[in-house]
Design a protein around this motif. Structure first.
Motif, PDB file in Angstrom:
ATOM      1  N   PHE A  94      15.006  -4.721  -1.866  1.00  0.00           N
ATOM      2  CA  PHE A  94      13.986  -4.473  -0.846  1.00  0.00           C
ATOM      3  C   PHE A  94      13.072  -5.674  -0.758  1.00  0.00           C
ATOM      4  O   PHE A  94      12.852  -6.376  -1.749  1.00  0.00           O
ATOM      5  N   VAL A  95      12.528  -5.895   0.426  1.00  0.00           N
ATOM      6  CA  VAL A  95      11.669  -7.049   0.660  1.00  0.00           C
ATOM      7  C   VAL A  95      10.330  -6.572   1.216  1.00  0.00           C
ATOM      8  O   VAL A  95      10.293  -5.828   2.206  1.00  0.00           O
ATOM      9  N   SER A  96       9.246  -6.993   0.563  1.00  0.00           N
ATOM     10  CA  SER A  96       7.894  -6.762   1.079  1.00  0.00           C
ATOM     11  C   SER A  96       7.471  -7.985   1.868  1.00  0.00           C
ATOM     12  O   SER A  96       7.530  -9.109   1.354  1.00  0.00           O
ATOM     13  N   GLU A  97       7.037  -7.776   3.105  1.00  0.00           N
ATOM     14  CA  GLU A  97       6.621  -8.879   3.972  1.00  0.00           C
ATOM     15  C   GLU A  97       5.153  -8.705   4.355  1.00  0.00           C
ATOM     16  O   GLU A  97       4.731  -7.611   4.742  1.00  0.00           O
ATOM     17  N   ILE A  98       4.390  -9.790   4.241  1.00  0.00           N
ATOM     18  CA  ILE A  98       2.981  -9.797   4.647  1.00  0.00           C
ATOM     19  C   ILE A  98       2.815 -10.819   5.753  1.00  0.00           C
ATOM     20  O   ILE A  98       3.117 -12.003   5.563  1.00  0.00           O
ATOM     21  N   THR A  99       2.374 -10.363   6.894  1.00  0.00           N
ATOM     22  CA  THR A  99       2.162 -11.258   8.038  1.00  0.00           C
ATOM     23  C   THR A  99       0.716 -11.137   8.521  1.00  0.00           C
ATOM     24  O   THR A  99       0.102 -10.077   8.411  1.00  0.00           O
ATOM     25  N   SER A 100       0.193 -12.233   9.050  1.00  0.00           N
ATOM     26  CA  SER A 100      -1.166 -12.254   9.586  1.00  0.00           C
ATOM     27  C   SER A 100      -1.158 -12.886  10.970  1.00  0.00           C
ATOM     28  O   SER A 100      -0.407 -13.841  11.227  1.00  0.00           O
ATOM     29  N   GLN A 101      -1.996 -12.358  11.842  1.00  0.00           N
ATOM     30  CA  GLN A 101      -2.080 -12.911  13.198  1.00  0.00           C
ATOM     31  C   GLN A 101      -2.753 -14.282  13.202  1.00  0.00           C
ATOM     32  O   GLN A 101      -2.494 -15.102  14.083  1.00  0.00           O
ATOM     33  N   TYR A 102      -3.628 -14.526  12.227  1.00  0.00           N
ATOM     34  CA  TYR A 102      -4.368 -15.783  12.161  1.00  0.00           C
ATOM     35  C   TYR A 102      -4.206 -16.403  10.772  1.00  0.00           C
ATOM     36  O   TYR A 102      -3.790 -15.745   9.831  1.00  0.00           O
ATOM     37  N   ARG A 103      -4.563 -17.652  10.665  1.00  0.00           N
ATOM     38  CA  ARG A 103      -4.491 -18.355   9.383  1.00  0.00           C
ATOM     39  C   ARG A 103      -5.494 -17.735   8.414  1.00  0.00           C
ATOM     40  O   ARG A 103      -6.660 -17.498   8.763  1.00  0.00           O
ATOM     41  N   LEU A 104      -5.053 -17.495   7.184  1.00  0.00           N
ATOM     42  CA  LEU A 104      -5.915 -16.888   6.176  1.00  0.00           C
ATOM     43  C   LEU A 104      -6.728 -17.971   5.475  1.00  0.00           C
ATOM     44  O   LEU A 104      -6.175 -18.950   4.979  1.00  0.00           O
ATOM     45  N   LEU A 105      -8.036 -17.776   5.411  1.00  0.00           N
ATOM     46  CA  LEU A 105      -8.927 -18.763   4.815  1.00  0.00           C
ATOM     47  C   LEU A 105      -9.381 -18.372   3.413  1.00  0.00           C
ATOM     48  O   LEU A 105      -9.446 -19.220   2.522  1.00  0.00           O
ATOM     49  N   VAL A 106      -9.708 -17.091   3.207  1.00  0.00           N
ATOM     50  CA  VAL A 106     -10.252 -16.666   1.910  1.00  0.00           C
ATOM     51  C   VAL A 106      -9.321 -15.706   1.173  1.00  0.00           C
ATOM     52  O   VAL A 106      -9.492 -15.485  -0.027  1.00  0.00           O
ATOM     53  N   SER A 107      -8.339 -15.111   1.855  1.00  0.00           N
ATOM     54  CA  SER A 107      -7.434 -14.148   1.207  1.00  0.00           C
ATOM     55  C   SER A 107      -6.470 -14.891   0.295  1.00  0.00           C
ATOM     56  O   SER A 107      -5.788 -15.831   0.720  1.00  0.00           O
ATOM     57  N   GLY A 108      -6.407 -14.459  -0.975  1.00  0.00           N
ATOM     58  CA  GLY A 108      -5.573 -15.152  -1.949  1.00  0.00           C
ATOM     59  C   GLY A 108      -4.328 -14.403  -2.368  1.00  0.00           C
ATOM     60  O   GLY A 108      -3.261 -14.996  -2.527  1.00  0.00           O
ATOM     61  N   ARG A 109      -4.442 -13.066  -2.530  1.00  0.00           N
ATOM     62  CA  ARG A 109      -3.282 -12.300  -2.962  1.00  0.00           C
ATOM     63  C   ARG A 109      -3.470 -10.822  -2.625  1.00  0.00           C
ATOM     64  O   ARG A 109      -4.587 -10.359  -2.388  1.00  0.00           O
ATOM     65  N   ILE A 110      -2.340 -10.110  -2.620  1.00  0.00           N
ATOM     66  CA  ILE A 110      -2.332  -8.661  -2.434  1.00  0.00           C
ATOM     67  C   ILE A 110      -1.734  -8.026  -3.685  1.00  0.00           C
ATOM     68  O   ILE A 110      -0.734  -8.521  -4.213  1.00  0.00           O
ATOM     69  N   GLU A 111      -2.368  -6.959  -4.148  1.00  0.00           N
ATOM     70  CA  GLU A 111      -1.845  -6.202  -5.279  1.00  0.00           C
ATOM     71  C   GLU A 111      -1.662  -4.745  -4.854  1.00  0.00           C
ATOM     72  O   GLU A 111      -2.457  -4.211  -4.091  1.00  0.00           O
ATOM     73  N   TYR A 112      -0.594  -4.112  -5.377  1.00  0.00           N
ATOM     74  CA  TYR A 112      -0.336  -2.710  -5.043  1.00  0.00           C
ATOM     75  C   TYR A 112       0.601  -2.106  -6.079  1.00  0.00           C
ATOM     76  O   TYR A 112       1.260  -2.806  -6.843  1.00  0.00           O
ATOM     77  N   ASP A 113       0.639  -0.782  -6.086  1.00  0.00           N
ATOM     78  CA  ASP A 113       1.603  -0.039  -6.895  1.00  0.00           C
ATOM     79  C   ASP A 113       2.849   0.202  -6.066  1.00  0.00           C
ATOM     80  O   ASP A 113       2.785   0.849  -5.011  1.00  0.00           O
ATOM     81  N   PHE A 114       3.976  -0.329  -6.537  1.00  0.00           N
ATOM     82  CA  PHE A 114       5.254  -0.083  -5.880  1.00  0.00           C
ATOM     83  C   PHE A 114       5.846   1.182  -6.505  1.00  0.00           C
ATOM     84  O   PHE A 114       6.161   1.196  -7.694  1.00  0.00           O
ATOM     85  N   VAL A 115       5.976   2.244  -5.707  1.00  0.00           N
ATOM     86  CA  VAL A 115       6.349   3.563  -6.221  1.00  0.00           C
ATOM     87  C   VAL A 115       7.774   3.896  -5.801  1.00  0.00           C
ATOM     88  O   VAL A 115       8.100   3.880  -4.610  1.00  0.00           O
ATOM     89  N   TYR A 116       8.604   4.181  -6.805  1.00  0.00           N
ATOM     90  CA  TYR A 116       9.989   4.619  -6.603  1.00  0.00           C
ATOM     91  C   TYR A 116      10.014   6.107  -6.961  1.00  0.00           C
ATOM     92  O   TYR A 116       9.847   6.473  -8.121  1.00  0.00           O
ATOM     93  N   GLU A 117      10.211   6.975  -5.967  1.00  0.00           N
ATOM     94  CA  GLU A 117      10.145   8.418  -6.198  1.00  0.00           C
ATOM     95  C   GLU A 117      11.432   9.095  -5.740  1.00  0.00           C
ATOM     96  O   GLU A 117      11.832   8.962  -4.583  1.00  0.00           O
TER      97      GLU A 117
END
Length: 252
Positions: A70-93
């Protein structure tokens, strides 16, 4: 993370002490900007979070013991200036067997696009749901974070291993005497005895054409044979997890 806050606090204290002893106005300005720096990061982070989209793509089906990609994709409409990373719980149920696996994932962000591939080996069969929970967006310095609520789910069907089966004929499987006629005159692939005639349609086997009647009627007619077996097999699978009040092993 705690070390960053400690260093930040020490720097602010030193700047303030330097202002007191030197009475230079620009030390006060630097101190004020330093105090407001996390607040500015937080506001910019909230603004950028509005334009970030988190998606999950992957297989629709799999098999026990084989890898799922599986592939997680993060896209933004504009250039990111201060955002550095995304963290989340990947849940397999596994919804069928009520089992769950969680893994904390972090993805460094690029200017407009980032992705991360996940691979899991399915242990149990059933209907499986992949989802994100507790999603947070962090700034490049790691000072601030904002919640990132997105309800993303991906459904997969995990099939069990293929099991070789052999159907054995014995005396107990013979049909009752009053049911013989029902099976004897049933349509099937056995062309040794003609059961019925039908009109030819594209895709039918031309070897079964009844040429004499076709010549007389001037319509392409096909012969239909009788059934060469009088048995139908129905396989019922029990997915119950309890047997006489005892829990059954999920692998079974």
């Amino acid at each position: 993370m705690k070390n960053k806050y400690f260093v930040y606090a020490v720097i602010n204290i030193l700047i303030f002490i330097a202002y007191i002893y030197s009475t230079y106005f620009y030390f006060l300005v630097i101190w004020a900007i330093s105090i407001l720096f996390p607040l500015m990061l937080f506001i910019l982070l909230k603004l950028e979070a509005r334009y970030i989209q988190l998606d999950l793509h992957g297989q629709k089906q799999g098999e026990v013991g084989k890898r799922l990609s599986f592939v997680s994709e993060i896209t933004s409409q504009y250039r990111l200036l201060v955002s550095g990373r995304i963290e989340y719980d990947f849940v397999y149920e596994n919804n069928t067997l009520q089992s769950q696996i969680r893994k904390r994932i972090f993805i460094p962000l690029g200017m407009k696009y980032s992705k991360k591939e996940h691979q899991y080996t399915a242990t149990y069969c059933g209907e499986v749901t992949f989802s994100y929970e507790n999603i947070y967006l962090y700034d490049v310095f790691g000072f601030c974070r904002v919640s990132f609520p997105q309800d993303k789910k991906h459904h997969v069907v995990i099939y069990p291993h293929k099991i070789p089966m052999e159907l054995l004929y014995n005396e107990l499987s013979k049909p009752y005497e009053n049911g013989l006629l029902q099976y004897q005159y049933k349509k099937g692939p056995d062309m040794s005895e003609i059961f019925d005639l039908k009109q030819y349609y594209q895709g039918d086997d031309i070897r079964h054409v009844h040429w004499k009647l076709t010549a007389k009627t001037r319509q392409m007619l096909l012969k239909e044979g009788t059934h060469n077996s009088s048995f139908e097999t129905v396989l019922l699978v029990d997915i119950g997890l309890n047997d006489q009040n005892e829990e059954v092993d999920k692998k079974v």
